[in-house]
Motif scaffolding. Structure first.
Motif, PDB file in Angstrom:
ATOM      1  N   ALA A 294      53.969  57.889  33.055  1.00  0.00           N
ATOM      2  CA  ALA A 294      55.427  57.946  33.196  1.00  0.00           C
ATOM      3  C   ALA A 294      56.111  57.548  31.888  1.00  0.00           C
ATOM      4  N   ALA A 295      55.592  56.513  31.228  1.00  0.00           N
ATOM      5  CA  ALA A 295      56.173  56.082  29.954  1.00  0.00           C
ATOM      6  C   ALA A 295      56.045  57.162  28.897  1.00  0.00           C
ATOM      7  N   ILE A 296      54.907  57.839  28.850  1.00  0.00           N
ATOM      8  CA  ILE A 296      54.700  58.934  27.888  1.00  0.00           C
ATOM      9  C   ILE A 296      55.675  60.075  28.160  1.00  0.00           C
ATOM     10  N   ILE A 297      55.861  60.443  29.426  1.00  0.00           N
ATOM     11  CA  ILE A 297      56.772  61.538  29.784  1.00  0.00           C
ATOM     12  C   ILE A 297      58.210  61.176  29.402  1.00  0.00           C
ATOM     13  N   ILE A 298      58.616  59.942  29.688  1.00  0.00           N
ATOM     14  CA  ILE A 298      59.973  59.509  29.325  1.00  0.00           C
ATOM     15  C   ILE A 298      60.135  59.507  27.803  1.00  0.00           C
ATOM     16  N   ALA A 299      59.137  59.017  27.083  1.00  0.00           N
ATOM     17  CA  ALA A 299      59.207  58.989  25.622  1.00  0.00           C
ATOM     18  C   ALA A 299      59.315  60.407  25.057  1.00  0.00           C
TER      19      ALA A 299
ATOM     20  N   LEU B 177      35.475  44.455  47.700  1.00  0.00           N
ATOM     21  CA  LEU B 177      36.929  44.300  47.715  1.00  0.00           C
ATOM     22  C   LEU B 177      37.448  44.074  46.299  1.00  0.00           C
ATOM     23  N   PHE B 178      36.723  43.295  45.527  1.00  0.00           N
ATOM     24  CA  PHE B 178      37.114  43.021  44.153  1.00  0.00           C
ATOM     25  C   PHE B 178      37.112  44.303  43.326  1.00  0.00           C
ATOM     26  N   LYS B 179      36.140  45.169  43.547  1.00  0.00           N
ATOM     27  CA  LYS B 179      36.073  46.460  42.842  1.00  0.00           C
ATOM     28  C   LYS B 179      37.244  47.350  43.233  1.00  0.00           C
ATOM     29  N   ALA B 180      37.620  47.356  44.488  1.00  0.00           N
ATOM     30  CA  ALA B 180      38.727  48.185  44.964  1.00  0.00           C
ATOM     31  C   ALA B 180      40.036  47.721  44.340  1.00  0.00           C
ATOM     32  N   GLU B 181      40.242  46.401  44.229  1.00  0.00           N
ATOM     33  CA  GLU B 181      41.461  45.883  43.609  1.00  0.00           C
ATOM     34  C   GLU B 181      41.534  46.280  42.138  1.00  0.00           C
ATOM     35  N   LYS B 182      40.423  46.254  41.438  1.00  0.00           N
ATOM     36  CA  LYS B 182      40.409  46.668  40.036  1.00  0.00           C
ATOM     37  C   LYS B 182      40.765  48.149  39.908  1.00  0.00           C
ATOM     38  N   ALA B 183      40.263  48.956  40.799  1.00  0.00           N
ATOM     39  CA  ALA B 183      40.547  50.389  40.762  1.00  0.00           C
ATOM     40  C   ALA B 183      42.022  50.648  41.022  1.00  0.00           C
ATOM     41  N   GLU B 184      42.590  49.934  42.005  1.00  0.00           N
ATOM     42  CA  GLU B 184      44.014  50.112  42.294  1.00  0.00           C
ATOM     43  C   GLU B 184      44.865  49.700  41.098  1.00  0.00           C
ATOM     44  N   THR B 185      44.522  48.625  40.439  1.00  0.00           N
ATOM     45  CA  THR B 185      45.257  48.160  39.268  1.00  0.00           C
ATOM     46  C   THR B 185      45.157  49.179  38.141  1.00  0.00           C
ATOM     47  N   ALA B 186      43.989  49.719  37.929  1.00  0.00           N
ATOM     48  CA  ALA B 186      43.802  50.721  36.866  1.00  0.00           C
ATOM     49  C   ALA B 186      44.607  51.970  37.157  1.00  0.00           C
ATOM     50  N   VAL B 187      44.624  52.421  38.406  1.00  0.00           N
ATOM     51  CA  VAL B 187      45.390  53.618  38.778  1.00  0.00           C
ATOM     52  C   VAL B 187      46.886  53.350  38.579  1.00  0.00           C
ATOM     53  N   THR B 188      47.344  52.171  38.986  1.00  0.00           N
ATOM     54  CA  THR B 188      48.749  51.826  38.814  1.00  0.00           C
ATOM     55  C   THR B 188      49.132  51.795  37.337  1.00  0.00           C
ATOM     56  N   HIS B 189      48.280  51.179  36.539  1.00  0.00           N
ATOM     57  CA  HIS B 189      48.551  51.137  35.094  1.00  0.00           C
ATOM     58  C   HIS B 189      48.555  52.535  34.493  1.00  0.00           C
ATOM     59  N   MET B 190      47.662  53.408  34.947  1.00  0.00           N
ATOM     60  CA  MET B 190      47.606  54.772  34.438  1.00  0.00           C
ATOM     61  C   MET B 190      48.877  55.537  34.818  1.00  0.00           C
ATOM     62  N   ILE B 191      49.367  55.354  36.044  1.00  0.00           N
ATOM     63  CA  ILE B 191      50.594  56.036  36.472  1.00  0.00           C
ATOM     64  C   ILE B 191      51.781  55.574  35.619  1.00  0.00           C
ATOM     65  N   PHE B 192      51.886  54.244  35.403  1.00  0.00           N
ATOM     66  CA  PHE B 192      52.969  53.737  34.555  1.00  0.00           C
ATOM     67  C   PHE B 192      52.846  54.251  33.120  1.00  0.00           C
ATOM     68  N   PHE B 193      51.639  54.337  32.607  1.00  0.00           N
ATOM     69  CA  PHE B 193      51.413  54.825  31.248  1.00  0.00           C
ATOM     70  C   PHE B 193      51.840  56.288  31.129  1.00  0.00           C
TER      71      PHE B 193
END
Length: 168
Positions: free
Chosen positions: A30-35, A12-28
């Motif tokens: 999106a930020a690059i596209i907006i920039a 479960l701990f590994k799955a939460e880390k993966a979800e956080t990494a995917v979320t951070h990657m999506i935000f990153f």
């Protein structure tokens, strides 16, 4: 049993880390596209401002280098009663060459139509070079002008002008 419980928590701990990494990657991403969009819009605006500034500075430079002086005696303006025109002499006292075809003449604040203006250079040239005198024959309305004070203005294509008050 303890090992199974730790394995479940660990997965479960590994799955939460993966979800956080995917979320951070999506935000990153999106930020690059907006920039990139902001940079594209700003660069177009900056290029437009630079081009406008370049045109403005060229016009200002031309105006600073252009000068026109009316060299008539203000008390004795030649008038041809047969052709009903006044003769004015304008000297190019600036540093730029001008085209007489694009010179505008105004008398008493009224623009004289090109059909009522005849401009000649003494040497028959088509370019009004620095130091040359342009002979301007102007048919006014009324012709002759009423007695009193009048003003002529000779303007180059870049807006620089020379004027003179005269008496008829």
């Amino acid at each position: 049993m303890r090992d199974e419980h730790q394995d479940v928590r660990h997965s479960l701990f590994k799955a939460e880390k993966a979800e956080t990494a995917v979320t951070h990657m999506i935000f990153f991403i999106a930020a690059i596209i907006i920039a990139m969009g902001v940079v594209t819009v700003l660069s177009a605006d900056i290029q437009s401002m630079v081009a406008s500034s370049s045109v403005s500075s060229k016009l200002l430079s031309d105006q600073m280098r252009t000068d026109i002086t009316i060299v008539n005696d203000p008390y004795v303006i030649p008038y041809d009663s047969t052709g009903n025109y006044y003769t004015f002499y304008a000297k190019n006292t600036g540093k730029t060459e001008l085209v007489p075809e694009f010179v505008t003449v105004m008398v008493d604040g009224v623009m004289i139509e090109s059909a009522n203006v005849d401009m000649d250079l003494p040497d028959g040239d088509v370019i009004w070079r620095p130091g040359d005198v342009l002979i301007i024959n102007v048919i006014t309305d009324p012709s002759p002008l009423n007695e009193g004070d009048h003003r002529i203005l000779v303007a180059a294509e870049n807006g620089k002008s020379g004027g003179m008050s005269f008496i008829t």
